[in-house]
Scaffold this active site. Sequence first.
Site, PDB file in Angstrom:
ATOM      1  N   GLU A  28     -11.561   5.332  -5.210  1.00 49.17           N
ATOM      2  CA  GLU A  28     -11.933   3.870  -5.318  1.00 49.17           C
ATOM      3  C   GLU A  28     -12.344   3.631  -6.458  1.00 49.17           C
ATOM      4  OE1 GLU A  28     -11.752   1.930  -2.617  1.00 49.17           O
ATOM      5  OE2 GLU A  28     -11.140   3.648  -1.188  1.00 49.17           O
ATOM      6  N   ARG A  39       0.978  -1.193   0.122  1.00 49.81           N
ATOM      7  CA  ARG A  39       0.133   0.021   0.011  1.00 49.81           C
ATOM      8  C   ARG A  39       1.201   1.064   0.061  1.00 49.81           C
ATOM      9  NH1 ARG A  39      -2.571   4.317   0.454  1.00 49.81           N
ATOM     10  NH2 ARG A  39      -4.740   4.397   1.142  1.00 49.81           N
ATOM     11  N   ARG A  86      -1.339  -5.618   4.544  1.00 57.33           N
ATOM     12  CA  ARG A  86      -0.693  -5.068   3.587  1.00 57.33           C
ATOM     13  C   ARG A  86       0.878  -4.276   4.070  1.00 57.33           C
ATOM     14  NH1 ARG A  86      -5.025  -1.759   0.432  1.00 57.33           N
ATOM     15  NH2 ARG A  86      -5.234  -0.685   2.685  1.00 57.33           N
TER      16      ARG A  86
END
Length: 211
Positions: free
Chosen positions: A56, A48, A90
Amino acid sequence: MVRGLSVLIALGVIGAAAAETLMGRVVSVSDGDTLTLLTADRRRVKIRLAEIDAPEHDQPFGPRSKQSLSQLAFNRIAVVEARAHDDYGRTVGRVFVAGQSLDAEQVRRGMAWVYRQYATTPSLYTLETEAKAARRGLWADPNPLPPWDWRHSETPKPATSISRNGACGTKRRCGEMASCDEARFYLDACGVKSLDGDKDGTPCEALCARR
């Protein structure tokens, strides 16, 4: 105490002692701020990008932001300055390809916001201001909704129902476009890829090629 600390540093800077550097080939891109690295020992590590937040999937410019990160990173060797792990497992960190910061480049292109809750790099705000002034990427919309607000909206609308004036509508073909500007908006903000048949980034050649 440990749990509280992990929340505070989820996307921020942690101590140098805890830092880790990863290197590998980018084998997939999930969206405009997330990719997967294949390391030399064949580990797949989901990364990330730190300090930024991309639109999004169902937001305007979500598909274009993902495409931008893919152009920058897919199938290339990346170096990650890891900082932490988020709640999804992540690795959070700054990502570099050929010395270029992908975090900063996504902001410069207008493909991501500076993530105000976690950002600690002043230059990112400068890049965002410049992108906004130039109306690059998501800043083509005069009032883009940050993804952290989009995620918490009670009734988020899909990208295909949002536009500069509130609605992309249902147009999908070049023959339905009134201008090159409209075609570009449908390609960039609404993700209507059918408008760019040869995938050169220019929609509706008959409208836009001579501009």
